[in-house]
Design a protein around this motif. Structure first.
Motif, short mmCIF file in Angstrom:
data_model
loop_
_atom_site.label_atom_id
_atom_site.label_comp_id
_atom_site.label_asym_id
_atom_site.label_seq_id
_atom_site.Cartn_x
_atom_site.Cartn_y
_atom_site.Cartn_z
N ASN A 7 66.11 -39.06 9.09
CA ASN A 7 64.89 -39.37 8.37
C ASN A 7 63.87 -38.26 8.47
O ASN A 7 64.01 -37.33 9.26
N ARG A 8 62.81 -38.44 7.70
CA ARG A 8 61.74 -37.46 7.67
C ARG A 8 61.18 -37.17 9.06
O ARG A 8 60.87 -36.03 9.38
N GLU A 9 61.05 -38.22 9.91
CA GLU A 9 60.44 -37.96 11.21
C GLU A 9 61.34 -37.14 12.13
O GLU A 9 60.92 -36.70 13.18
N LEU A 10 62.59 -36.92 11.73
CA LEU A 10 63.49 -36.10 12.54
C LEU A 10 63.47 -34.63 12.09
O LEU A 10 64.28 -33.83 12.52
N ARG A 11 62.53 -34.30 11.20
CA ARG A 11 62.48 -32.92 10.69
C ARG A 11 61.19 -32.24 11.09
O ARG A 11 60.15 -32.89 11.20
N LEU A 12 61.27 -30.93 11.28
CA LEU A 12 60.06 -30.14 11.43
C LEU A 12 59.59 -29.83 10.01
O LEU A 12 60.33 -29.24 9.23
N LEU A 13 58.37 -30.23 9.68
CA LEU A 13 57.95 -30.16 8.29
C LEU A 13 56.93 -29.06 7.98
O LEU A 13 56.87 -28.58 6.87
N THR A 14 56.12 -28.70 8.95
CA THR A 14 55.04 -27.75 8.64
C THR A 14 55.23 -26.43 9.38
O THR A 14 55.91 -26.38 10.41
N PRO A 15 54.60 -25.39 8.87
CA PRO A 15 54.66 -24.10 9.58
C PRO A 15 54.16 -24.23 11.03
O PRO A 15 54.68 -23.58 11.92
N GLU A 16 53.17 -25.10 11.25
CA GLU A 16 52.65 -25.29 12.62
C GLU A 16 53.75 -25.83 13.54
O GLU A 16 53.86 -25.42 14.68
N SER A 41 56.28 -34.27 22.28
CA SER A 41 55.70 -35.44 22.93
C SER A 41 56.14 -36.72 22.22
O SER A 41 55.54 -37.77 22.39
N LEU A 42 57.16 -36.60 21.39
CA LEU A 42 57.64 -37.75 20.62
C LEU A 42 58.75 -38.46 21.37
O LEU A 42 59.18 -38.00 22.42
N SER A 43 59.25 -39.52 20.77
CA SER A 43 60.32 -40.26 21.44
C SER A 43 61.68 -39.90 20.84
O SER A 43 62.64 -40.62 20.99
N HIS A 44 61.73 -38.80 20.12
CA HIS A 44 62.99 -38.39 19.48
C HIS A 44 62.99 -36.88 19.24
O HIS A 44 61.93 -36.26 19.22
N PRO A 45 64.19 -36.31 19.06
CA PRO A 45 64.26 -34.87 18.76
C PRO A 45 63.96 -34.62 17.29
O PRO A 45 64.03 -35.54 16.48
N ARG A 46 63.59 -33.38 16.96
CA ARG A 46 63.40 -33.01 15.56
C ARG A 46 64.11 -31.69 15.29
O ARG A 46 64.29 -30.88 16.20
N LEU A 47 64.48 -31.49 14.04
CA LEU A 47 65.25 -30.30 13.67
C LEU A 47 64.54 -29.51 12.60
O LEU A 47 64.01 -30.07 11.64
N GLY A 48 64.55 -28.19 12.77
CA GLY A 48 64.07 -27.29 11.73
C GLY A 48 65.14 -26.23 11.51
O GLY A 48 65.89 -25.90 12.43
N LEU A 49 65.21 -25.70 10.28
CA LEU A 49 66.23 -24.70 9.97
C LEU A 49 65.57 -23.43 9.45
O LEU A 49 64.64 -23.49 8.66
N ALA A 50 66.08 -22.30 9.91
CA ALA A 50 65.64 -21.01 9.39
C ALA A 50 66.89 -20.25 8.97
O ALA A 50 67.66 -19.80 9.81
N VAL A 51 67.10 -20.18 7.67
CA VAL A 51 68.31 -19.54 7.15
C VAL A 51 67.88 -18.47 6.15
O VAL A 51 67.80 -18.72 4.95
N PRO A 52 67.58 -17.27 6.66
CA PRO A 52 67.03 -16.23 5.79
C PRO A 52 68.04 -15.69 4.78
O PRO A 52 69.22 -15.51 5.11
N LYS A 53 67.55 -15.43 3.58
CA LYS A 53 68.39 -14.82 2.53
C LYS A 53 68.93 -13.48 3.01
O LYS A 53 70.00 -13.06 2.62
N LYS A 54 68.14 -12.82 3.83
CA LYS A 54 68.54 -11.52 4.32
C LYS A 54 69.82 -11.63 5.16
O LYS A 54 70.64 -10.72 5.19
N GLN A 55 69.97 -12.76 5.87
CA GLN A 55 71.13 -12.96 6.72
C GLN A 55 72.32 -13.53 5.94
O GLN A 55 73.43 -13.07 6.06
N ILE A 56 72.05 -14.58 5.17
CA ILE A 56 73.13 -15.21 4.39
C ILE A 56 72.74 -15.10 2.92
O ILE A 56 71.82 -15.78 2.46
N LYS A 57 73.44 -14.23 2.24
CA LYS A 57 73.02 -13.81 0.91
C LYS A 57 73.07 -14.90 -0.17
O LYS A 57 72.15 -15.04 -0.96
#
Length: 118
Positions: A7-16, A41-57
Motif C-alpha cells: 500500500n501507499r503507506e509502505l512507500r517513500l513518497l517525498t524527496p524528504e 518511527s513507524l510500525s512498518h517498513p517502507r520502500l523507495g526505489l532509485a533506478v537511474p536512466k544512466k545505470q539502466i538505459k
C-alpha cells in the motif's frame, strides 16, 4: 487487510523521505544494487526505489528491476524491521535473471534485518 499488500503507506513518497534515509543509513550492497536503510518511527517498513536512466538505459529493464524490488519487499515486509529502505540500482542489475535478482534481494534484506550494532 492483506498482510502482503504493498500500500501507499509502505512507500517513500517525498524527496524528504529519501533525504532522511540518505542522511544516516546503514547499507548492504552487492555489485548489482545497494539497499540503504534507516530506522523510522513507524510500525512498518517502507520502500523507495532509485533506478537511474544512466545505470539502466531502457524503460523495460528499469521497470523489471523495480517490479522485482517491490515484489521482493512485499513478500518480506512482515519480517523486515521498521526501517525506510532505498534500493539503488547499478548498471549490472539488468544482466541478472529474475531468479538471481530475487536471491540477491533476499540476502540483502536478511543482512539489513539484523539488529544494528551501535
Amino acid at each position: 487487510m492483506n498482510k502482503y499488500a504493498f500500500n501507499r503507506e509502505l512507500r517513500l513518497l517525498t524527496p524528504e523521505h529519501y533525504q532522511n534515509v540518505f542522511k544516516q543509513a546503514h547499507r548492504a550492497g552487492s555489485p548489482h544494487f545497494t539497499i540503504i536503510a534507516r530506522e523510522n518511527s513507524l510500525s512498518h517498513p517502507r520502500l523507495g526505489l532509485a533506478v537511474p536512466k544512466k545505470q539502466i538505459k531502457t524503460a523495460p529493464a528499469r521497470n523489471r528491476f523495480k517490479r522485482i524490488a517491490r515484489e521482493s519487499f512485499r513478500l518480506r515486509q512482515h519480517k523486515l524491521p521498521n526501517k525506510d529502505f532505498v534500493v539503488i540500482a547499478k548498471k549490472s542489475a539488468q544482466d541478472l535473471s529474475n531468479e538471481e535478482m530475487f536471491k540477491l534481494f533476499d540476502k540483502l534484506w536478511r543482512r539489513l534485518s539484523r539488529p544494528s550494532r551501535g
